[in-house]
Motif scaffolding. Structure first.
Motif, PDB file in Angstrom:
ATOM      1  N   LEU A 139       0.860  -1.240  -0.043  1.00  0.00           N
ATOM      2  CA  LEU A 139       0.080   0.128  -0.303  1.00  0.00           C
ATOM      3  C   LEU A 139       0.776   1.655   0.324  1.00  0.00           C
ATOM      4  O   LEU A 139       0.861   2.314  -1.156  1.00  0.00           O
ATOM      5  CB  LEU A 139      -0.642  -0.142   1.403  1.00  0.00           C
ATOM      6  CG  LEU A 139      -2.221  -0.363   1.163  1.00  0.00           C
ATOM      7  CD1 LEU A 139      -2.695  -1.182   2.799  1.00  0.00           C
ATOM      8  CD2 LEU A 139      -3.504  -0.770   0.073  1.00  0.00           C
ATOM      9  N   ALA A 140       1.788   0.583   0.971  1.00  0.00           N
ATOM     10  CA  ALA A 140       2.879   2.607   0.936  1.00  0.00           C
ATOM     11  C   ALA A 140       3.246   2.178  -0.594  1.00  0.00           C
ATOM     12  O   ALA A 140       3.843   3.833  -1.240  1.00  0.00           O
ATOM     13  CB  ALA A 140       3.627   1.932   2.378  1.00  0.00           C
ATOM     14  N   LEU A 141       3.900   1.569  -0.942  1.00  0.00           N
ATOM     15  CA  LEU A 141       4.393   1.049  -1.662  1.00  0.00           C
ATOM     16  C   LEU A 141       3.729   2.288  -3.108  1.00  0.00           C
ATOM     17  O   LEU A 141       4.267   2.801  -4.523  1.00  0.00           O
ATOM     18  CB  LEU A 141       4.967   0.470  -2.845  1.00  0.00           C
ATOM     19  CG  LEU A 141       6.691  -0.378  -2.239  1.00  0.00           C
ATOM     20  CD1 LEU A 141       7.072  -1.788  -2.147  1.00  0.00           C
ATOM     21  CD2 LEU A 141       7.040   0.804  -2.374  1.00  0.00           C
ATOM     22  N   GLY A 181       3.733   5.885  -6.112  1.00  0.00           N
ATOM     23  CA  GLY A 181       4.022   5.358  -7.752  1.00  0.00           C
ATOM     24  C   GLY A 181       4.557   4.400  -8.155  1.00  0.00           C
ATOM     25  O   GLY A 181       5.246   4.931  -9.127  1.00  0.00           O
ATOM     26  N   ILE A 182       4.749   3.681  -6.753  1.00  0.00           N
ATOM     27  CA  ILE A 182       6.361   2.563  -7.893  1.00  0.00           C
ATOM     28  C   ILE A 182       5.442   1.035  -8.239  1.00  0.00           C
ATOM     29  O   ILE A 182       4.163   0.812  -7.520  1.00  0.00           O
ATOM     30  CB  ILE A 182       7.346   2.048  -6.604  1.00  0.00           C
ATOM     31  CG1 ILE A 182       7.906   3.358  -6.183  1.00  0.00           C
ATOM     32  CG2 ILE A 182       7.816   1.308  -6.843  1.00  0.00           C
ATOM     33  CD1 ILE A 182       8.733   3.323  -4.035  1.00  0.00           C
ATOM     34  N   SER A 183       5.285   0.630  -8.698  1.00  0.00           N
ATOM     35  CA  SER A 183       5.138  -0.745  -9.966  1.00  0.00           C
ATOM     36  C   SER A 183       5.385  -1.837  -9.601  1.00  0.00           C
ATOM     37  O   SER A 183       6.540  -1.973  -8.948  1.00  0.00           O
ATOM     38  CB  SER A 183       4.989  -0.219 -11.612  1.00  0.00           C
ATOM     39  OG  SER A 183       6.524  -0.557 -11.509  1.00  0.00           O
ATOM     40  N   ALA A 184       5.114  -2.828  -9.372  1.00  0.00           N
ATOM     41  CA  ALA A 184       4.914  -4.452  -9.100  1.00  0.00           C
ATOM     42  C   ALA A 184       6.404  -4.536  -9.622  1.00  0.00           C
ATOM     43  O   ALA A 184       7.658  -4.870  -9.735  1.00  0.00           O
ATOM     44  CB  ALA A 184       3.813  -5.338  -8.930  1.00  0.00           C
ATOM     45  N   VAL A 191       9.808  -2.766  -8.660  1.00  0.00           N
ATOM     46  CA  VAL A 191       9.658  -3.688  -7.487  1.00  0.00           C
ATOM     47  C   VAL A 191      10.770  -5.208  -7.521  1.00  0.00           C
ATOM     48  O   VAL A 191      11.634  -5.421  -6.947  1.00  0.00           O
ATOM     49  CB  VAL A 191       8.750  -4.286  -6.312  1.00  0.00           C
ATOM     50  CG1 VAL A 191       8.583  -5.079  -5.430  1.00  0.00           C
ATOM     51  CG2 VAL A 191       8.095  -2.619  -6.590  1.00  0.00           C
ATOM     52  N   THR A 192      10.274  -5.626  -8.794  1.00  0.00           N
ATOM     53  CA  THR A 192      10.646  -6.429  -9.244  1.00  0.00           C
ATOM     54  C   THR A 192      12.200  -6.540  -9.605  1.00  0.00           C
ATOM     55  O   THR A 192      13.120  -7.735  -9.355  1.00  0.00           O
ATOM     56  CB  THR A 192      10.025  -7.716 -10.223  1.00  0.00           C
ATOM     57  OG1 THR A 192       8.717  -7.792  -9.914  1.00  0.00           O
ATOM     58  CG2 THR A 192      10.436  -9.161 -10.638  1.00  0.00           C
ATOM     59  N   LEU A 193      11.773  -5.633 -10.640  1.00  0.00           N
ATOM     60  CA  LEU A 193      13.604  -5.291 -11.452  1.00  0.00           C
ATOM     61  C   LEU A 193      14.737  -5.017 -10.305  1.00  0.00           C
ATOM     62  O   LEU A 193      15.521  -5.246 -10.089  1.00  0.00           O
ATOM     63  CB  LEU A 193      13.180  -4.230 -12.307  1.00  0.00           C
ATOM     64  CG  LEU A 193      12.266  -4.935 -13.735  1.00  0.00           C
ATOM     65  CD1 LEU A 193      12.205  -3.645 -14.773  1.00  0.00           C
ATOM     66  CD2 LEU A 193      13.236  -5.821 -14.137  1.00  0.00           C
ATOM     67  N   SER A 194      14.459  -4.191  -9.255  1.00  0.00           N
ATOM     68  CA  SER A 194      15.067  -3.099  -8.530  1.00  0.00           C
ATOM     69  C   SER A 194      15.350  -4.726  -7.716  1.00  0.00           C
ATOM     70  O   SER A 194      16.696  -4.744  -7.027  1.00  0.00           O
ATOM     71  CB  SER A 194      14.215  -2.538  -7.501  1.00  0.00           C
ATOM     72  OG  SER A 194      13.848  -1.261  -8.542  1.00  0.00           O
ATOM     73  N   GLY A 195      14.993  -6.012  -7.149  1.00  0.00           N
ATOM     74  CA  GLY A 195      15.089  -6.508  -5.992  1.00  0.00           C
ATOM     75  C   GLY A 195      16.224  -7.711  -7.001  1.00  0.00           C
ATOM     76  O   GLY A 195      16.470  -8.285  -6.048  1.00  0.00           O
ATOM     77  N   GLY A 218       8.910 -10.466  -1.938  1.00  0.00           N
ATOM     78  CA  GLY A 218       6.623 -10.634  -1.195  1.00  0.00           C
ATOM     79  C   GLY A 218       6.355  -9.197  -1.341  1.00  0.00           C
ATOM     80  O   GLY A 218       4.975  -9.775  -1.091  1.00  0.00           O
ATOM     81  N   LEU A 219       6.359  -8.210  -1.774  1.00  0.00           N
ATOM     82  CA  LEU A 219       5.991  -7.143  -2.142  1.00  0.00           C
ATOM     83  C   LEU A 219       5.687  -7.032  -3.678  1.00  0.00           C
ATOM     84  O   LEU A 219       4.675  -6.408  -3.555  1.00  0.00           O
ATOM     85  CB  LEU A 219       6.620  -6.207  -2.074  1.00  0.00           C
ATOM     86  CG  LEU A 219       7.201  -5.706  -0.098  1.00  0.00           C
ATOM     87  CD1 LEU A 219       8.048  -4.561  -0.125  1.00  0.00           C
ATOM     88  CD2 LEU A 219       6.136  -5.183   0.656  1.00  0.00           C
ATOM     89  N   ASP A 220       5.947  -7.328  -5.125  1.00  0.00           N
ATOM     90  CA  ASP A 220       5.378  -7.488  -5.783  1.00  0.00           C
ATOM     91  C   ASP A 220       4.496  -8.049  -6.032  1.00  0.00           C
ATOM     92  O   ASP A 220       3.796  -7.056  -6.996  1.00  0.00           O
ATOM     93  CB  ASP A 220       6.284  -7.796  -7.031  1.00  0.00           C
ATOM     94  CG  ASP A 220       7.411  -9.208  -7.429  1.00  0.00           C
ATOM     95  OD1 ASP A 220       6.294  -9.634  -6.023  1.00  0.00           O
ATOM     96  OD2 ASP A 220       7.964  -9.536  -7.289  1.00  0.00           O
ATOM     97  N   GLY A 221       3.845  -9.162  -6.056  1.00  0.00           N
ATOM     98  CA  GLY A 221       3.088  -9.996  -5.997  1.00  0.00           C
ATOM     99  C   GLY A 221       1.661  -8.638  -5.648  1.00  0.00           C
ATOM    100  O   GLY A 221       0.301  -8.415  -6.196  1.00  0.00           O
ATOM    101  N   PRO A 222       1.576  -8.430  -4.261  1.00  0.00           N
ATOM    102  CA  PRO A 222       0.274  -7.608  -3.298  1.00  0.00           C
ATOM    103  C   PRO A 222       0.063  -6.473  -3.862  1.00  0.00           C
ATOM    104  O   PRO A 222      -0.870  -6.059  -4.135  1.00  0.00           O
ATOM    105  CB  PRO A 222       0.639  -7.623  -1.571  1.00  0.00           C
ATOM    106  CG  PRO A 222       1.517  -8.057  -1.559  1.00  0.00           C
ATOM    107  CD  PRO A 222       2.356  -9.202  -3.122  1.00  0.00           C
TER     108      PRO A 222
END
Length: 207
Positions: free
Chosen positions: A19-21, A25-28, A31-35, A66-70
């Protein structure tokens, strides 16, 4: 084996983080690529024997996973995002094993090679069955929110993270732990192959 339990425990904090991400305005996919980009640091870190820093990087990568899916489910999950997520996950797992091989080639190479062989079995059986599950319109009752049919086994993501943590905390024991975990992965692959074959045979789409 433990993914359903661990995801149940982490579901609420991961949702709050997503929710915070989303508010930022950060997309899933970001997050996936950064991780994944952060996760690749395990290779030079292990090469330089920076084991505790490697563990921190692994945890950051797994947090992103864990965050990109939610986060995706807060907007609109896509097949491209699910594809990117699972492919980069398997590449990251291989990167960690490769890094441990580099950390002490003379002693770790054989155990690391066996573990990569076993990882190939678990990943190939997982992805191959997901294709069959899509054709047969099967839905995973264990983890229905996953982008792919999530075929379980003795070794899943939670067990893999625990294995990586043990190796980072006690790198001198990488060889015996890798042989043991690799054997568990190979057993998981065999069970998935057997189960997948029986499911395909039951649906009579293949001989």
């Amino acid at each position: 084996m433990l993914d359903r339990l661990s995801l149940k425990l982490l579901n609420k904090p991961l949702h709050q983080g997503a929710l915070a991400l989303n508010r930022c305005g950060i997309s899933a996919n970001q997050v996936t690529l950064s991780g994944f980009a952060v996760g690749l640091l395990v290779i030079p870190l292990l090469w330089k024997h920076c084991y505790l820093t490697t563990l921190a990087v692994i945890l950051v990568n797994r947090l992103a996973d864990g965050l990109d899916g939610p986060l995706a489910r807060l907007t609109r999950p896509t097949e491209s995002g699910a594809f990117l997520d699972i492919v980069l996950d398997f590449l990251f797992y291989a990167a960690v094993v490769f890094g441990f091989g580099l950390s002490n080639p003379a002693e770790n190479s054989l155990a690391a090679s066996f573990l990569l062989f076993s990882f190939m079995g678990t990943s190939a059986s997982f992805l191959a069955f997901s294709i069959m599950a899509e054709r047969f319109q099967l839905i995973s009752l264990r983890l229905p929110n996953k982008g792919f049919y999530y075929l379980g086994g003795l070794t899943e993501g939670t067990e893999t993270i625990f294995f990586f943590a043990v190796c980072c905390l006690f790198p001198v024991f990488f060889q015996p732990v890798a042989w043991f975990f690799g054997s568990c992965c190979f057993f998981t692959a065999c069970m998935r192959i057997l189960y997948g074959y029986q499911v395909c045979k039951k649906h009579k789409r293949f001989k």
